[in-house]
Design a protein around this motif. Structure first.
Motif, mmCIF file in Angstrom:
data_model
loop_
_atom_site.group_PDB
_atom_site.id
_atom_site.type_symbol
_atom_site.label_atom_id
_atom_site.label_comp_id
_atom_site.label_asym_id
_atom_site.label_seq_id
_atom_site.Cartn_x
_atom_site.Cartn_y
_atom_site.Cartn_z
ATOM 1 N N CYS A 288 0.917 -1.334 -0.031
ATOM 2 C CA CYS A 288 0.131 -0.026 -0.035
ATOM 3 C C CYS A 288 0.956 1.386 0.067
ATOM 4 O O CYS A 288 0.610 2.236 -0.904
ATOM 5 N N ALA B 71 2.342 1.655 -3.376
ATOM 6 C CA ALA B 71 1.200 2.191 -4.379
ATOM 7 C C ALA B 71 1.142 3.628 -4.217
ATOM 8 O O ALA B 71 0.966 4.389 -5.422
ATOM 9 N N ASN C 138 5.103 4.776 -4.905
ATOM 10 C CA ASN C 138 5.933 3.858 -6.140
ATOM 11 C C ASN C 138 7.494 3.992 -6.265
ATOM 12 O O ASN C 138 8.313 4.437 -7.089
ATOM 13 N N GLU D 83 6.416 -2.340 -10.649
ATOM 14 C CA GLU D 83 4.977 -3.299 -11.162
ATOM 15 C C GLU D 83 5.373 -3.403 -12.577
ATOM 16 O O GLU D 83 5.823 -2.945 -13.329
ATOM 17 N N ARG E 78 4.054 -2.748 -15.686
ATOM 18 C CA ARG E 78 3.134 -1.418 -16.663
ATOM 19 C C ARG E 78 2.303 -2.065 -17.652
ATOM 20 O O ARG E 78 1.111 -1.504 -17.977
ATOM 21 N N PHE F 239 -0.734 -3.391 -15.618
ATOM 22 C CA PHE F 239 -1.017 -2.205 -14.723
ATOM 23 C C PHE F 239 -0.764 -1.147 -14.939
ATOM 24 O O PHE F 239 0.471 -0.548 -14.429
ATOM 25 N N SER G 4 -1.422 2.043 -14.789
ATOM 26 C CA SER G 4 -1.625 3.269 -13.809
ATOM 27 C C SER G 4 -0.652 3.103 -12.608
ATOM 28 O O SER G 4 -0.466 2.090 -11.986
ATOM 29 N N ALA H 174 -1.231 0.905 -9.207
ATOM 30 C CA ALA H 174 -2.197 -0.026 -9.411
ATOM 31 C C ALA H 174 -1.824 -1.672 -9.109
ATOM 32 O O ALA H 174 -2.463 -2.544 -8.628
ATOM 33 N N HIS H 175 -0.678 -1.991 -9.843
ATOM 34 C CA HIS H 175 -0.035 -3.245 -9.273
ATOM 35 C C HIS H 175 0.151 -3.458 -7.871
ATOM 36 O O HIS H 175 -0.345 -4.585 -7.403
ATOM 37 N N LEU I 153 -1.218 -2.125 -5.462
ATOM 38 C CA LEU I 153 -2.613 -2.032 -4.685
ATOM 39 C C LEU I 153 -3.083 -3.517 -4.982
ATOM 40 O O LEU I 153 -3.685 -4.109 -3.869
ATOM 41 N N HIS I 154 -3.089 -4.127 -6.045
ATOM 42 C CA HIS I 154 -3.280 -5.313 -6.449
ATOM 43 C C HIS I 154 -2.632 -6.546 -5.393
ATOM 44 O O HIS I 154 -3.337 -7.205 -5.053
ATOM 45 N N THR J 174 -3.859 -6.256 -2.031
ATOM 46 C CA THR J 174 -5.514 -6.985 -1.756
ATOM 47 C C THR J 174 -5.070 -8.446 -1.605
ATOM 48 O O THR J 174 -5.809 -9.067 -0.622
#
Length: 146
Positions: free
Chosen positions: A80, A83, A86, A91, A93, A96, A98, A101-102, A104-105, A108
């Motif tokens: 988090c 995210a 960065n 990530e 790209r 993902f 943005s 986004a990766h 944050l994924h 989760t």
């Protein structure tokens, strides 16, 4: 460059929590919808490790399973944070586009794995107790602590 995760000695709950977080999530970090702690993998790996583990203090043994949830929550927080910043975790790209986004994924997925670990905690603790009680040292069954 030094990798402190590799060079430092951390409590067994942290070391094994991180290992089990990785090994027992057959979905991997990029499939949060399929994330779950696999009890079969946990049991096999716990029994194998505990059969040859060094002597553990009762508090070390009791903290092993909670280490999984702890590491999942720590990683979720790190994902988090990254995210937003960065700055650490790379990530993908192409999947993902943005920024953030990766990660944050991934966060989760780690949160879902923590929930799964919590739901399976009792079963995992029973496995650890059973494996420790009947662990084998040099091919001979010995009681815990001997």
């Amino acid at each position: 460059m030094l990798d402190l995760d590799t060079l430092s000695r951390l409590p067994y709950a942290v070391e094994m929590g991180d290992a089990w977080r990785s090994w027992c999530n057959l979905a991997g970090e990029d499939a949060p919808e399929a994330t779950a702690l696999d009890l079969g993998v946990f049991e096999s790996s716990a029994r194998a490790w505990l059969a040859t583990a060094p002597s553990l203090e009762p508090i070390e043994l009791e903290s092993l399973v909670s280490g999984i949830e702890r590491i999942c929550l720590e990683l979720a927080a790190r994902f988090c944070g990254d995210a937003i910043r960065n700055a650490y975790f790379r990530e993908d790209r192409s999947r993902f586009p943005s920024p953030g986004a990766h990660n944050l994924h991934r966060a989760t997925g780690q949160l879902r794995l923590a929930v799964s670990a919590r739901a399976r905690r009792s079963a995992c603790e029973n496995i650890v107790r059973s494996a420790w009680t009947t662990r084998t040292v040099a091919g001979l069954s010995t009681p815990a602590g001997s």
